[in-house]
Enzyme design. Structure first.
Site, PDB file in Angstrom:
ATOM      1  N   CYS A  87      85.141 -12.721  99.431  1.00 52.69           N
ATOM      2  CA  CYS A  87      86.088 -12.618  98.536  1.00 52.69           C
ATOM      3  C   CYS A  87      85.896 -11.354  97.566  1.00 52.69           C
ATOM      4  CB  CYS A  87      85.128 -13.838  97.276  1.00 52.69           C
ATOM      5  SG  CYS A  87      86.395 -14.377  95.747  1.00 52.69           S
ATOM      6  N   HIS A 196      84.181 -19.029 100.596  1.00 51.74           N
ATOM      7  CA  HIS A 196      82.976 -18.263 100.459  1.00 51.74           C
ATOM      8  C   HIS A 196      82.050 -19.149 101.641  1.00 51.74           C
ATOM      9  CE1 HIS A 196      82.428 -16.073  96.570  1.00 51.74           C
ATOM     10  NE2 HIS A 196      83.519 -16.521  96.441  1.00 51.74           N
ATOM     11  N   GLU A 198      78.868 -18.607 102.685  1.00 56.18           N
ATOM     12  CA  GLU A 198      77.403 -18.786 102.184  1.00 56.18           C
ATOM     13  C   GLU A 198      77.215 -20.033 101.179  1.00 56.18           C
ATOM     14  OE1 GLU A 198      79.294 -16.381  98.713  1.00 56.18           O
ATOM     15  OE2 GLU A 198      80.049 -16.854 100.583  1.00 56.18           O
TER      16      GLU A 198
END
Length: 235
Positions: A87, A196, A198
């Site tokens: 991002c 994302h 994660e």
């Protein structure tokens, strides 16, 4: 000794702790790095996390791209160190010219948050080798400036050289040209994407899947891919 993956904190970073957790879940040791330092602390790879570095002043990622630590990061990436930009981190990569093109305000002019379907276009990079080319995955997306742009010649080169790493599937959430969600460099050690990974590494905290709510863990394979590539390089 565990593989050590650095995560850089900039003023305005939001997701560095999530990135550190994802690295730990994958089996590596996360190493906090500070934007004002010139020390990479002997890490084996680096993650530039999401957020709003420097409040997105000037352009998202533009100020962070010239932070002190980026001198060492650019040099390390050019030597082949694995580098993942997520991002705002992707925005830093294009601002630092490690990846081509740019990222602008979403086409609908609004911040968006959704569980986003992606198609893996290149499964031969340091960060994608645990996927299959053509595989569809689901990764959370949250951004206001995620529209990827480049001139026609650059877009044709990215397509022709297999440098599009991920493409949006089902819906293009931000108006990115050619549905591009993520890129890789020619060497395959630098990858940037707007979604994302994660946030999709542990059951109970990821995107919904047909099997169960919040059960999606497609994101963990970004980090296990890097560990696999580093282990192969060390063998």
């Amino acid at each position: 000794m565990a593989t050590r993956i650095g995560v850089v904190t900039f003023p305005g970073s939001l997701d560095e702790r999530d990135a550190q957790r994802a690295i730990r879940v994958a089996g590596a040791e996360p190493v906090p790095l500070w934007h004002g330092d010139h020390d990479l602390r002997g890490v084996d790879g680096i993650v530039l996390p999401g957020g709003f570095s420097y409040g997105d002043y000037l352009r998202p990622g533009a100020i962070a791209a010239v932070s002190p630590i980026m001198t060492e990061i650019v040099e390390a990436a050019n030597r082949g160190m694995p580098l993942l930009g997520i991002c705002n981190g992707f925005q830093m990569l294009v601002e630092a010219r490690l990846l081509p093109g740019g990222l602008i305000r979403n086409a609908h002019q609004q911040f968006i948050r959704r569980d986003q379907r992606l198609v893996v276009e290149n499964a031969e990079t340091v960060w994608t080798n645990r996927f299959e080319t053509g595989e569809e995955i689901v990764i959370p997306l949250k951004n206001a400036d995620g529209g990827y742009i480049a001139d026609a010649e650059t877009l044709d080169r990215l397509e022709g050289e297999g440098l599009v790493a991920f493409r949006y599937a089902g819906v293009n959430p931000n108006g990115s040209q050619r549905d591009i969600a993520g890129l890789t460099n020619e060497r395959g050690n630098v990858v940037g994407l707007m979604p994302h990974p994660e946030h999709a590494v542990e059951p109970g905290f990821g995107p919904d899947t047909p099997e169960a709510m919040r059960s999606g863990t497609d994101g963990v394979r970004f980090f296990t891919s890097a560990l696999h590539a580093l282990a192969d390089a060390a063998a």
